[in-house]
Design an enzyme around this catalytic site. Structure first.
Site, PDB file in Angstrom:
ATOM      1  N   HIS A 182       0.842  -1.195   0.000  1.00 53.86           N
ATOM      2  CA  HIS A 182       0.000   0.000   0.000  1.00 53.86           C
ATOM      3  C   HIS A 182       0.871   1.236   0.000  1.00 53.86           C
ATOM      4  O   HIS A 182       2.030   1.206   0.421  1.00 53.86           O
ATOM      5  CB  HIS A 182      -0.952   0.002   1.197  1.00 53.86           C
ATOM      6  CG  HIS A 182      -0.311   0.357   2.511  1.00 53.86           C
ATOM      7  ND1 HIS A 182      -0.164   1.653   2.949  1.00 53.86           N
ATOM      8  CD2 HIS A 182       0.221  -0.423   3.471  1.00 53.86           C
ATOM      9  CE1 HIS A 182       0.429   1.662   4.127  1.00 53.86           C
ATOM     10  NE2 HIS A 182       0.676   0.416   4.473  1.00 53.86           N
ATOM     11  N   CYS A 183       0.309   2.333  -0.504  1.00 55.25           N
ATOM     12  CA  CYS A 183       0.983   3.625  -0.461  1.00 55.25           C
ATOM     13  C   CYS A 183       0.154   4.549   0.417  1.00 55.25           C
ATOM     14  O   CYS A 183      -0.510   4.104   1.347  1.00 55.25           O
ATOM     15  CB  CYS A 183       1.171   4.181  -1.872  1.00 55.25           C
ATOM     16  SG  CYS A 183      -0.375   4.486  -2.743  1.00 55.25           S
ATOM     17  N   MET A 184       0.173   5.832   0.140  1.00 52.20           N
ATOM     18  CA  MET A 184      -0.550   6.786   0.979  1.00 52.20           C
ATOM     19  C   MET A 184      -2.063   6.602   0.930  1.00 52.20           C
ATOM     20  O   MET A 184      -2.749   6.776   1.927  1.00 52.20           O
ATOM     21  CB  MET A 184      -0.211   8.213   0.544  1.00 52.20           C
ATOM     22  CG  MET A 184       1.215   8.619   0.825  1.00 52.20           C
ATOM     23  SD  MET A 184       1.524   8.840   2.575  1.00 52.20           S
ATOM     24  CE  MET A 184       0.524  10.284   2.901  1.00 52.20           C
ATOM     25  N   ARG A 193      -3.672   3.997  -1.522  1.00 57.90           N
ATOM     26  CA  ARG A 193      -4.128   2.875  -2.329  1.00 57.90           C
ATOM     27  C   ARG A 193      -3.619   1.524  -1.818  1.00 57.90           C
ATOM     28  O   ARG A 193      -2.459   1.397  -1.413  1.00 57.90           O
ATOM     29  CB  ARG A 193      -3.672   3.048  -3.780  1.00 57.90           C
ATOM     30  CG  ARG A 193      -4.123   4.347  -4.386  1.00 57.90           C
ATOM     31  CD  ARG A 193      -3.575   4.529  -5.784  1.00 57.90           C
ATOM     32  NE  ARG A 193      -3.901   5.853  -6.314  1.00 57.90           N
ATOM     33  CZ  ARG A 193      -3.590   6.269  -7.525  1.00 57.90           C
ATOM     34  NH1 ARG A 193      -2.947   5.479  -8.345  1.00 57.90           N
ATOM     35  NH2 ARG A 193      -3.919   7.483  -7.907  1.00 57.90           N
ATOM     36  N   ARG A 220      -2.412  -1.869  -3.098  1.00 64.16           N
ATOM     37  CA  ARG A 220      -1.824  -2.284  -4.371  1.00 64.16           C
ATOM     38  C   ARG A 220      -1.685  -3.800  -4.383  1.00 64.16           C
ATOM     39  O   ARG A 220      -0.982  -4.367  -3.546  1.00 64.16           O
ATOM     40  CB  ARG A 220      -0.458  -1.623  -4.574  1.00 64.16           C
ATOM     41  CG  ARG A 220      -0.546  -0.103  -4.593  1.00 64.16           C
ATOM     42  CD  ARG A 220       0.842   0.535  -4.568  1.00 64.16           C
ATOM     43  NE  ARG A 220       0.733   1.972  -4.625  1.00 64.16           N
ATOM     44  CZ  ARG A 220       0.662   2.674  -5.759  1.00 64.16           C
ATOM     45  NH1 ARG A 220       0.702   2.039  -6.909  1.00 64.16           N
ATOM     46  NH2 ARG A 220       0.546   3.988  -5.743  1.00 64.16           N
TER      47      ARG A 220
END
Length: 527
Positions: free
Chosen positions: A29-31, A33, A35
């Protein structure tokens, strides 16, 4: 407990719609989303995912990305990982996702189709070698954003306490917390660089650590004494890339019996010498030039420079070139304590918000699009502009251009004050919009800094609204979209049913999804 149950319920709702645990190859995951690497893309039910209350949109890039928003994604991801692990232990067979989904209203469907087409076109354009390289650079710096944000907010709090002369016994501790990460950021960049380019991460970190080691102050190179931190994150990036190539060369030529001893030694030795007697000096000169140019550009260009930067940022995002700004932002933060570019670029999001408000006013009969705007607007105010871009302004055409005009005026406002001597900067990258307020810093006090940034946002809102209201719609566009999409009462009575809100906007995001065609990573897409 209730929050944990909600996050687990969200994860449980998502899992079967992506084909089940057996279809999940990787999770990250990012900020904003979640993934997912998937074995079989055909098992995903996009429409059902978009209809989930917690899902703001979906993006298909090198991974399948489900937009959950800041904060939420960090809580849902562990729950999702746990469910996938449980599912793999049970070894269920992947099942095709249900294709039954409600048909969206006509206007929303048209916008979704156009947004999806644009996304596909941009994805194809953004797979050039240069843009893929920029994507790899972004992958190095994006994992550092949470620490930059946390330390940046602590730095701002410490500065406020120092100025007010409050809690003098606490401020030294806060200063240490705020500065510790930045003092060692080169090590983390080196670690991530080696990992991204296929080397041993710890060797990349070890070579990069040379840059921040205090003992380099006793070494002369190019006729000058080195200083700890010289070259910064750019030097660390270059040193780690060099270490990866040296390591790969050693893996090919060093006998297996000696590999565990010789390869790490030669990697650190060769790369370290090149770093000390070359890269630190060269990268230091480049870093200094970046800081000097940024100050010169805004000090001399002022409103004009801000106008251009604020107006062109969204097209840069469309082309995937905005990722090149991430190491520049990080270098400025490392050198000056904040980046002066981010508050100006953040005005692009203000233009989007203003344009969306104008679309809302200009299409009073189209409840479908208006619901989409209402659901995406809070995220836009907080700097997550993709739902508005790909769900509203870009598919409509002209409103995207007029949104850029709004961003230009907001950027020009902030740039003008920089030229007048009131610098506004951000101590971290990632947040934008209203979410950037806690990270603002400047050279004329916090009150002045906040007022200038707020004025820039207001200018962006107003300019984006006016430009879109008066120039964002032609007669044909108004004729096509300013119509009611709700079923007539007679139709409802005849079918014995009730009208349903099938537009994904009622579920938290536009049908076209939340996407950034050139950048799977978020600090640098926040607009």
């Amino acid at each position: 407990m209730a929050t944990e149950d909600k996050n687990r319920a969200t994860a449980a709702a998502i899992l079967p719609l992506v084909g089940g645990a057996a279809n999940v190859a990787s999770i990250a995951h990012c900020m904003t989303r979640l993934r997912l690497g998937l074995y079989d893309r055909s098992l995903v039910d996009d429409e059902a995912l978009k209809a989930l209350p917690a899902v703001m949109g979906v993006v298909e890039d090198d991974t399948y990305q489900i937009v959950l928003g800041p904060g939420t994604v960090a809580r849902v991801t562990p729950e999702f990982e746990h469910l996938v692990e449980e599912g793999r232990e049970a070894a269920p067979a992947p099942a095709a996702a249900s294709t039954a989904s409600s048909a969206p209203a006509v206007s929303a469907e048209e916008l979704a189709a156009q947004g999806a087409a644009i996304k596909a076109q941009q994805k194809a354009k953004n797979t050039t070698p240069f843009k893929l390289f920029l994507r790899r650079i972004a992958n190095i710096f994006v994992p550092l954003i949470p620490a930059l944000i946390g330390c940046g907010i602590i730095a701002g709090l410490n500065g406020l306490l120092v100025n007010l002369e409050w809690l003098p016994a606490v401020t030294p501790a806060l200063a240490a917390m705020a500065s510790g990460f930045m003092a060692l950021i080169a090590v983390f960049v080196g670690y991530n660089t080696a990992k991204e380019f296929g080397g041993t991460p710890i060797l990349g970190g070890a070579v990069a650590a040379i840059i921040v080691f205090p003992g380099v102050a006793n070494i002369d190179a190019f006729g000058q004494t080195l200083s700890p931190g010289q070259g910064g994150v750019l030097g660390a990036l270059g040193a780690a890339v060099l270490a990866v190539y040296v390591e790969k060369w050693c893996r090919r030529w060093v006998p297996e019996a000696l590999d565990v001893l010789v390869t790490p030694t030669l990697t650190v030795l060769i790369s370290g010498l090149a770093t000390i007697f070359g890269l630190m000096y060269v990268a230091g000169e480049i870093s200094s030039a970046i800081g000097t140019f940024a100050d010169w550009l805004l000090s001399n260009g002022g409103a004009g420079a801000g106008f251009v930067l604020g107006g062109l940022f969204l097209p840069l995002v469309m082309l995937g070139l905005h990722q090149a700004l991430i190491p520049i932002h990080t270098t400025l933060i490392e050198q000056q304590g904040y980046t002066v570019l981010l508050p100006i670029l953040a005005m692009a999001g203000a233009g989007q918000v203003g344009a969306a408000m104008a679309v809302y006013v200009r299409l009073p009969r189209n409840e479908s699009i208006r619901r989409t705007i209402k659901s995406a607007l809070p995220a836009g105010l907080l700097g997550v502009g993709e739902p508005l871009i790909y769900g509203v302004s870009l598919p409509l055409g002209r409103p995207f251009v007029t949104a850029c005009v709004g961003g230009a005026f907001g950027g020009g406002f902030v740039g003008l004050f920089h030229q007048l001597g009131d610098t506004v900067g951000s101590t971290a990258i990632g947040p934008s919009g209203w979410a950037l307020f806690p990270l603002l810093d400047g050279d004329h006090g916090l009150g002045s800094t906040l007022a200038i940034y707020a004025g820039g946002l207001l200018a962006g809102y107003v300019a984006g609204f006016l430009a879109t209201y008066f120039f964002g719609f032609g007669k044909d566009l108004l004729t096509e979209f300013n119509v009611s999409q709700e079923p007539a009462p007679s139709t409802i009575a005849a079918t014995g049913g009730t009208p349903r809100e099938t537009t994904p906007g009622t579920r938290g995001g536009p049908d076209s999804g939340d996407t950034d065609p050139g950048s799977p990573q978020e600090a640098p897409v926040r607009v």
